[in-house]
Design a protein around this motif. Sequence first.
Motif, PDB file in Angstrom:
ATOM      1  N   GLU A  94       0.810  -1.212   0.000  1.00 39.75           N
ATOM      2  CA  GLU A  94       0.000   0.000   0.000  1.00 39.75           C
ATOM      3  C   GLU A  94       0.845   1.265   0.000  1.00 39.75           C
ATOM      4  O   GLU A  94       0.520   2.243  -0.682  1.00 39.75           O
ATOM      5  CB  GLU A  94      -0.952   0.012   1.195  1.00 39.75           C
ATOM      6  CG  GLU A  94      -1.901   1.199   1.181  1.00 39.75           C
ATOM      7  CD  GLU A  94      -3.007   1.089   2.205  1.00 39.75           C
ATOM      8  OE1 GLU A  94      -3.110   1.986   3.060  1.00 39.75           O
ATOM      9  OE2 GLU A  94      -3.765   0.095   2.155  1.00 39.75           O
ATOM     10  N   ARG A  95       1.936   1.271   0.736  1.00 40.06           N
ATOM     11  CA  ARG A  95       2.783   2.459   0.797  1.00 40.06           C
ATOM     12  C   ARG A  95       3.358   2.781  -0.580  1.00 40.06           C
ATOM     13  O   ARG A  95       3.362   3.935  -1.013  1.00 40.06           O
ATOM     14  CB  ARG A  95       3.903   2.245   1.817  1.00 40.06           C
ATOM     15  CG  ARG A  95       3.409   2.060   3.251  1.00 40.06           C
ATOM     16  CD  ARG A  95       4.552   1.608   4.141  1.00 40.06           C
ATOM     17  NE  ARG A  95       4.141   1.408   5.521  1.00 40.06           N
ATOM     18  CZ  ARG A  95       3.573   0.292   5.992  1.00 40.06           C
ATOM     19  NH1 ARG A  95       3.352  -0.730   5.177  1.00 40.06           N
ATOM     20  NH2 ARG A  95       3.234   0.190   7.269  1.00 40.06           N
ATOM     21  N   GLU A  96       3.836   1.754  -1.266  1.00 42.08           N
ATOM     22  CA  GLU A  96       4.378   1.959  -2.605  1.00 42.08           C
ATOM     23  C   GLU A  96       3.286   2.421  -3.562  1.00 42.08           C
ATOM     24  O   GLU A  96       3.488   3.340  -4.362  1.00 42.08           O
ATOM     25  CB  GLU A  96       5.003   0.661  -3.115  1.00 42.08           C
ATOM     26  CG  GLU A  96       5.558   0.764  -4.526  1.00 42.08           C
ATOM     27  CD  GLU A  96       6.003  -0.573  -5.083  1.00 42.08           C
ATOM     28  OE1 GLU A  96       7.220  -0.800  -5.143  1.00 42.08           O
ATOM     29  OE2 GLU A  96       5.114  -1.389  -5.441  1.00 42.08           O
ATOM     30  N   PHE A  97       2.143   1.775  -3.495  1.00 42.45           N
ATOM     31  CA  PHE A  97       1.009   2.127  -4.353  1.00 42.45           C
ATOM     32  C   PHE A  97       0.629   3.597  -4.177  1.00 42.45           C
ATOM     33  O   PHE A  97       0.427   4.328  -5.151  1.00 42.45           O
ATOM     34  CB  PHE A  97      -0.161   1.204  -4.017  1.00 42.45           C
ATOM     35  CG  PHE A  97      -1.503   1.707  -4.446  1.00 42.45           C
ATOM     36  CD1 PHE A  97      -1.864   1.743  -5.776  1.00 42.45           C
ATOM     37  CD2 PHE A  97      -2.422   2.139  -3.498  1.00 42.45           C
ATOM     38  CE1 PHE A  97      -3.117   2.205  -6.172  1.00 42.45           C
ATOM     39  CE2 PHE A  97      -3.670   2.601  -3.881  1.00 42.45           C
ATOM     40  CZ  PHE A  97      -4.015   2.640  -5.210  1.00 42.45           C
ATOM     41  N   VAL A  98       0.541   4.047  -2.928  1.00 46.57           N
ATOM     42  CA  VAL A  98       0.167   5.434  -2.652  1.00 46.57           C
ATOM     43  C   VAL A  98       1.222   6.393  -3.197  1.00 46.57           C
ATOM     44  O   VAL A  98       0.898   7.414  -3.833  1.00 46.57           O
ATOM     45  CB  VAL A  98      -0.055   5.630  -1.135  1.00 46.57           C
ATOM     46  CG1 VAL A  98      -0.209   7.110  -0.801  1.00 46.57           C
ATOM     47  CG2 VAL A  98      -1.292   4.864  -0.678  1.00 46.57           C
ATOM     48  N   ARG A  99       2.486   6.093  -2.980  1.00 43.82           N
ATOM     49  CA  ARG A  99       3.560   6.956  -3.497  1.00 43.82           C
ATOM     50  C   ARG A  99       3.562   7.009  -5.020  1.00 43.82           C
ATOM     51  O   ARG A  99       3.640   8.072  -5.627  1.00 43.82           O
ATOM     52  CB  ARG A  99       4.934   6.458  -3.030  1.00 43.82           C
ATOM     53  CG  ARG A  99       5.291   6.721  -1.607  1.00 43.82           C
ATOM     54  CD  ARG A  99       6.798   6.528  -1.396  1.00 43.82           C
ATOM     55  NE  ARG A  99       7.317   5.290  -1.971  1.00 43.82           N
ATOM     56  CZ  ARG A  99       7.361   4.116  -1.353  1.00 43.82           C
ATOM     57  NH1 ARG A  99       6.886   4.017  -0.120  1.00 43.82           N
ATOM     58  NH2 ARG A  99       7.861   3.044  -1.947  1.00 43.82           N
ATOM     59  N   GLU A 100       3.495   5.830  -5.650  1.00 43.12           N
ATOM     60  CA  GLU A 100       3.619   5.750  -7.109  1.00 43.12           C
ATOM     61  C   GLU A 100       2.471   6.452  -7.832  1.00 43.12           C
ATOM     62  O   GLU A 100       2.635   6.912  -8.964  1.00 43.12           O
ATOM     63  CB  GLU A 100       3.671   4.279  -7.545  1.00 43.12           C
ATOM     64  CG  GLU A 100       4.961   3.570  -7.171  1.00 43.12           C
ATOM     65  CD  GLU A 100       6.139   4.079  -7.973  1.00 43.12           C
ATOM     66  OE1 GLU A 100       5.988   4.272  -9.183  1.00 43.12           O
ATOM     67  OE2 GLU A 100       7.214   4.294  -7.367  1.00 43.12           O
ATOM     68  N   THR A 101       1.317   6.509  -7.204  1.00 39.84           N
ATOM     69  CA  THR A 101       0.139   7.115  -7.853  1.00 39.84           C
ATOM     70  C   THR A 101      -0.188   8.494  -7.288  1.00 39.84           C
ATOM     71  O   THR A 101      -1.212   9.071  -7.641  1.00 39.84           O
ATOM     72  CB  THR A 101      -1.084   6.201  -7.709  1.00 39.84           C
ATOM     73  OG1 THR A 101      -1.399   6.039  -6.322  1.00 39.84           O
ATOM     74  CG2 THR A 101      -0.839   4.841  -8.333  1.00 39.84           C
TER      75      THR A 101
END
Length: 511
Positions: free
Chosen positions: A69-76
Amino acid sequence: MNGDPIRKIVIVGGGTAGWMAAAAISKIMGNFPRLTITLVESEAIGTVGVGEATIPQIAAFNKLLELDEREFVRETCATYKLGIEFVDWLRPNHSYVHPFGSYGLDMLGIEFHHFWLRARTLGQDIPLDDFSIAVAAGKAGKFFWPRPDQPNSPLSRLSYAFQFDAGRYARYLRKIAETCGVLRVEGKVTQVLQNSENGHVTAVKLEDGQSVEGELFIDCSGFRSLLLGQTLGIGFTDWTKWLPCDRAVAIPCELGGKREPLTRSTARPAGWQWRIPLQHRIGNGHVYSSAHMEPDEATEMLLANLDGTPLAEPNHLRFTAGHRDKAWDRNVVALGLAGGFLEPLESTAIHLVQSGIARLMSLFPTTAFAQKEIDRYNRETASDYADIRDFLLLHYMASERNDSEFWRYCRALDPPDALKEKLEMFRSSGRVIREHNELFTETSWLSVMVGQGIDPQGYHPVAGMLDEEETRRRVSHIRDVIQTTVGQMPTQEEFLAQNGAAIPASERLNA
């Protein structure tokens, strides 16, 4: 088994729908023997790319893909979303929130809102919004993950979704899909080849002469509906009568104003305006009826109501509310705009893609393409669209606004039978009914019916089992616990930073 296993899946079109399909199908079926998944898209053909808000069901999709989730939030460049705030929908200077999660605490085996309704008759007139931790946290700019391990905390009853950059989301999913073996082919489709005997699509021919053959085709070509609509000739069920908005103008702007984890919808004279705050910018758009407003006026109204400097030229969109008569015909399944469109008032576009993928996986065909499975897919898809249509219509027809021809038209609408029954039941007894496994929960229906001024004449008899003082005490206590809990939560900005989900400050525009 009737028919051979499908070995070649071709997805026509990228964008959110195409790459959601590619990522999910490759994740589920990537190890299927000799299966190939090819996605055909052209950089020369733009995507709509304005759908930036989701509903909590997106969590199941992320779990399927095993996203961090952390990566997903950052990437988008995502932010969290605890609900949708509706401003001026009932009347000017009035607002309410459709929250994710639930209200209060159910007691004596019945829903909390019946006790809230009884408390109102006892003179305790507290807004329904005060009994939702999603509303309280959203308005305070706070966020924290749900805590199902703490059943006595309001956080155990919290749900959330995301607001993200649709273009970045598609690119993020593309990386996942290609890691799972999806082949991307660049090119514009110039011809669709069909079997002369049964009309099945056999291949798409590209501008450079290349042909991409397949057995199952997924149409993610957007409003063009290249395969299902144009090639197979599947008609369109038009719901303009009930949902008259048929235009939108969208434009991003620099950060400004409040940074609440809420999507905002503000009613306008011939439609409504969305505001979606992301980490790096704000997404804005004005959805309107072309029968009641000209494009120039709609654009001027949008530009006059931005919280920051525009970051692009206005993007004008045309659409018709409704869906294809069949979402699946022969060996073509349509997802996203290729299959239908319902305005983004309740952020359902991405969910419809998600549910379409899930349904396809459940009813995945062989080369025999059994009609029973196809018929069920179409029946359930049509039901999804009708359920969402009724929920959207509720916002319009229950308004008290009488200040424009558009709102007078909406107030005079005769609702479909299913919506009419829901309204009659709620007005009579405060009961919220849902048919089958429809998308929107009792909380959703309750929030909008109350928010739009529909006043029940009664409540569940069990709510009368508590004496008057105990009823008032419990209702007040629930509100106080929610306020105390929200006071202890971090702001969304703090939460993003503490959990490694924040983008670098240099990427924020006028943060």
